[in-house]
Design a protein around this motif. Sequence first.
Motif: not given
Length: 349
Positions: A175-184, A113-124
């Motif tokens: 599903t939502y496009g959230l820019p995730t990264l995972t480390t194992n 929800d926070y990510w969606r609320s950001q301006e283009d540069m911050a969201r990217e």
Amino acid sequence: MKTLLVTGGAGFIGANFVLQAIADGGRVVNLDKLTYAGNLDTLAPLSDNDRHIFVQGDIGDRDLVHRLLVEHRPDAVVNFAAESHVDRSIDGPAAFVHTNVVGTLGLLEASRDYWRSQEDMAREQFRFLHVSTDEVYGSLGADGKFSETTPYAPNSPYSASKAASDHLVRAFHHTYGLPTLTTNCSNNYGPFQFPEKLIPLIIQKAMSGQPLPVYGDGMNIRDWLFVGDHCSAIRRVLDGGRVGETYNVGGNAERTNITVVKTICALLDAKRPLSEGRKHESLITHVKDRPGHDRRYAIDSSKLQGELSWKPSHTFESGIEATVDWYLANQAWTQRVLDGSYRMERLGV
């Protein structure tokens, strides 16, 4: 100067990450519930540092997480918050599901929800990095290593809860496009580790001349990763990892548990000998194996090394000696954990 919201930043790996990030000029909002494994003593060097903001709270508290995101506008969320001890998960799995699954879901929803609320540069530029474990892959035979494409096959309540959280992170990206990264990562060791885990447990008991418990035949194999190397890998992934990808982090240091224990014994024979010429190895005591004990883990971190030019700076030999030296020099920290005083102050006792 990047601002990071770090969850679980008073635990073993999280606190080492926070100390490293602050030392390199970053700004950290540190959210930790301060369960038994959260230790503010570890963060004492940052007590007067205005680039470290500590907040006690639960990652599942969506209102709190939302407020911190809006107030501090972090460039990334780095999620270390987790119940992580396999033995405890066997005795009480519900707490692991609550924190590792339900808590991670709440953190993901607030971050989305926070990510969606950001301006283009911050969201990217925003990233959500989830720190996980090689235990989600299950147990290996004598050959091969875990890669990022190894099917999940968790064998303990702990690893099952972490596998579930990994899947949620993946789902929120797809599903939502959230820019995730995972480390194992493989098994971590180093300064500030809670002394219920193998290496600090053995160091402490050996220094006190107590029996050194080793599960079963001691031939279970783990890939050992120095915590400082793990933290540098996470930062490398945060800075340059491809969105939506998973990166395995290993130490290239497979050792049997009995070899680890004997290595610690040999170091302490030289640095803190027992009376009457006894060897620390004589204290080794084999105990009943724990249920569902995976036989072997090994990490293939070639993707991380190839894409992001990372490799561990420590061999097992250099890392374990540095770890033994740290515990020898920081007995006050360990004693406050063992006698519980590290928690009493924050509880007002």
